[in-house]
Write an enzyme that holds these catalytic residues in place. Sequence first.
Site, PDB file in Angstrom:
ATOM      1  CE  LYS A 222      36.088 -16.725 -35.845  1.00  0.00           C
ATOM      2  NZ  LYS A 222      35.132 -17.157 -36.730  1.00  0.00           N
ATOM      3  CB  CYS A 278      39.391 -19.157 -40.248  1.00  0.00           C
ATOM      4  SG  CYS A 278      38.938 -17.362 -40.794  1.00  0.00           S
TER       5      CYS A 278
HETATM    6  P1  NAD Z   1      41.903 -10.012 -45.132  1.00  0.00           P
HETATM    7  O1  NAD Z   1      43.487 -10.199 -45.343  1.00  0.00           O
HETATM    8  O2  NAD Z   1      40.976 -10.579 -46.261  1.00  0.00           O
HETATM    9  O3  NAD Z   1      41.571  -8.442 -44.854  1.00  0.00           O
HETATM   10  C1  NAD Z   1      42.417  -7.522 -44.088  1.00  0.00           C
HETATM   11  C2  NAD Z   1      42.265  -6.260 -44.845  1.00  0.00           C
HETATM   12  O4  NAD Z   1      42.852  -5.248 -44.025  1.00  0.00           O
HETATM   13  C3  NAD Z   1      43.093  -6.136 -46.055  1.00  0.00           C
HETATM   14  O5  NAD Z   1      42.475  -5.654 -46.950  1.00  0.00           O
HETATM   15  C4  NAD Z   1      44.572  -5.217 -45.714  1.00  0.00           C
HETATM   16  O6  NAD Z   1      44.845  -4.321 -46.480  1.00  0.00           O
HETATM   17  C5  NAD Z   1      43.573  -4.305 -44.486  1.00  0.00           C
HETATM   18  N1  NAD Z   1      44.637  -3.718 -43.656  1.00  0.00           N
HETATM   19  C6  NAD Z   1      45.653  -4.205 -42.951  1.00  0.00           C
HETATM   20  N2  NAD Z   1      46.148  -3.444 -41.984  1.00  0.00           N
HETATM   21  C7  NAD Z   1      45.429  -2.343 -42.260  1.00  0.00           C
HETATM   22  C8  NAD Z   1      45.471  -0.888 -41.328  1.00  0.00           C
HETATM   23  N3  NAD Z   1      46.224  -0.599 -40.589  1.00  0.00           N
HETATM   24  N4  NAD Z   1      44.610  -0.168 -41.874  1.00  0.00           N
HETATM   25  C9  NAD Z   1      43.602  -0.454 -43.024  1.00  0.00           C
HETATM   26  N5  NAD Z   1      43.402  -1.392 -43.609  1.00  0.00           N
HETATM   27  C10 NAD Z   1      44.219  -2.537 -43.278  1.00  0.00           C
HETATM   28  O7  NAD Z   1      41.517 -10.859 -44.013  1.00  0.00           O
HETATM   29  P2  NAD Z   1      40.039 -11.254 -43.397  1.00  0.00           P
HETATM   30  O8  NAD Z   1      39.820 -12.769 -44.034  1.00  0.00           O
HETATM   31  O9  NAD Z   1      38.758 -10.190 -43.975  1.00  0.00           O
HETATM   32  O10 NAD Z   1      40.354 -11.664 -41.803  1.00  0.00           O
HETATM   33  C11 NAD Z   1      40.212 -10.505 -41.001  1.00  0.00           C
HETATM   34  C12 NAD Z   1      40.360 -11.141 -39.515  1.00  0.00           C
HETATM   35  O11 NAD Z   1      38.782 -11.791 -39.419  1.00  0.00           O
HETATM   36  C13 NAD Z   1      41.076 -12.154 -39.212  1.00  0.00           C
HETATM   37  O12 NAD Z   1      41.478 -12.190 -37.933  1.00  0.00           O
HETATM   38  C14 NAD Z   1      40.546 -13.589 -39.447  1.00  0.00           C
HETATM   39  O13 NAD Z   1      41.080 -14.601 -38.716  1.00  0.00           O
HETATM   40  C15 NAD Z   1      39.090 -12.903 -38.951  1.00  0.00           C
HETATM   41  N6  NAD Z   1      37.877 -13.869 -39.579  1.00  0.00           N
HETATM   42  C16 NAD Z   1      38.044 -14.204 -40.985  1.00  0.00           C
HETATM   43  C17 NAD Z   1      36.871 -14.615 -41.603  1.00  0.00           C
HETATM   44  C18 NAD Z   1      36.892 -15.036 -42.984  1.00  0.00           C
HETATM   45  O14 NAD Z   1      36.022 -16.021 -43.350  1.00  0.00           O
HETATM   46  N7  NAD Z   1      37.775 -14.657 -43.803  1.00  0.00           N
HETATM   47  C19 NAD Z   1      35.742 -15.212 -40.637  1.00  0.00           C
HETATM   48  C20 NAD Z   1      35.807 -14.635 -39.212  1.00  0.00           C
HETATM   49  C21 NAD Z   1      36.953 -14.055 -38.933  1.00  0.00           C
END
Ligand code: NAD
Length: 478
Positions: A222, A278
Amino acid sequence: MKVTVIGSGYVGLVTALCFAEIGHQVVAVESNSRKLRQLQRGNATIHERFVPELLKRHLLKGIRFTSSIADGMQSPDAVFVCVGTPSAPNGASDLSGVFDAIRDIASHLRKYTVIVEKSTVAVGTGDKIQTCLLQKGGADPSLFSVACNPEFLREGSAVNDFLEPDRIVLGTDDSRARDVLRELYRPLIDGDYAATSRSFKPLHRSSKVVIETSVKSAELIKHASNAFLATRISFINAIANIAEATGADIDQVAAGVGADPRIGSQFLSPGIGFGGSCFPKDVDELRRIAERNGFCFDLLAEVQRINAGQRQRFLDKLKSAIGALAGRKFAVLGLSFKGATDDVRCSPALAIVKRLLEEGALVSAYDPAAIDNARHELLSSRIEFASSSYAAISGADALLILTDWPDFACLDLHRVRKLLASPIVVDGRNLYRPDEMHGAGLHYISIGRAAVSATTDAEPARITRIATEAIDLPAVNG
Ligand code: NAD
């Protein structure tokens, strides 16, 4: 199968809905009470194609939302950790959200469960999760396996990317966990889902490759993927700067370079640099991982330096066209970090708008989806948010195109010319051909191509579009 997804952000929500769509029973655990209420009512919390339809279709049938981990841990086959891993103040990825979730999971393990990292984490995190579950969580080792299933979806086409992936990486160190993950993804791997789905026909057919690896390899895949894509963007931006200095044309150069199948045409669009939640974070993190392991990955430092330079170059071009920025009014089209999303995290567009405001400019900004998110970041009396592109452009001293939303690529240029107080367009995404801008009487400055003047009779630099039209150029920068 029974799936629990922790975190309902861009990745978690799409993951949860798509697992429901391919036939699993899903519980999505979300700790943010505002988001949770919205999702429980069936309202999408992100701007993402197909998310509203999937919510409507599966809410309370294949999926339910809860804030309670105990509720979420009623004997799932797999738990996907999809919480954020943002950059901490020292630049490293903050994994505290991941480990909070892991500790919560540990105290509720009752039967064998695969605990899957979907959040992007440093290589070696799987081992730390294992230790955390055993030592701090007190979990019985026979009750779980740790796996890594990195997510490659792109905001803007996330549902399609999930349901029609170009690859599925299953990182596991034991066959039991691998069997669970294979079974979870079986409708996508076998193509059964694509064959039966009437509503979500894939936008493209791709050969799905399941890549089975160790947990560590999956973790590193990743970071390596994102850093490589970011490197391509910085590379083409550097070439664009050479093109600008020498009179070459970056469209022609990118088409010629990308036609080589060993290179390919994707992520060869120059612009104001990559952003989003990201790429910046993952490039930084991979540099740190390299450092921790005794390897100096200066290439990535250069990728970051070029990326930051693109914003500065954009501002420099604007200043050389218009002079001092203070008191001038600029129409800004685009606030999200790329088109088709409302996500403004680390948006280059937002960074440029902040600089304009700091230098005393007035800004009239429009974005089809990101205004609500941007509003919280741009607290200035000198910015107003317009209701359309043309409303933003009206009376401005220059038009600045900062995000590659499709809407911004098909403006009525004669109307733009009439609405602008002075006919200057600075395009940070190369959405137009210089000759069409010239034809509309606009002074047009873009990236890696000769600027064309509104007044000169000289023939503008001719743009050979054949190659770029034949090759489907991707969404720009991230
Ligand atoms: P985000 O901030 O949009 O979502 C995270 C969510 O998790 C939030 O809604 C938050 O309130 C919730 N959360 C946090 N702690 C929690 C807990 N203990 N229990 C329940 N809910 C909880 O983040 P994202 O963009 O979805 O990214 C998440 C991960 O995926 C990151 O590591 C990111 O690098 C990776 N990622 C993101 C993308 C993208 O395009 N956004 C693509 C691939 C990978």
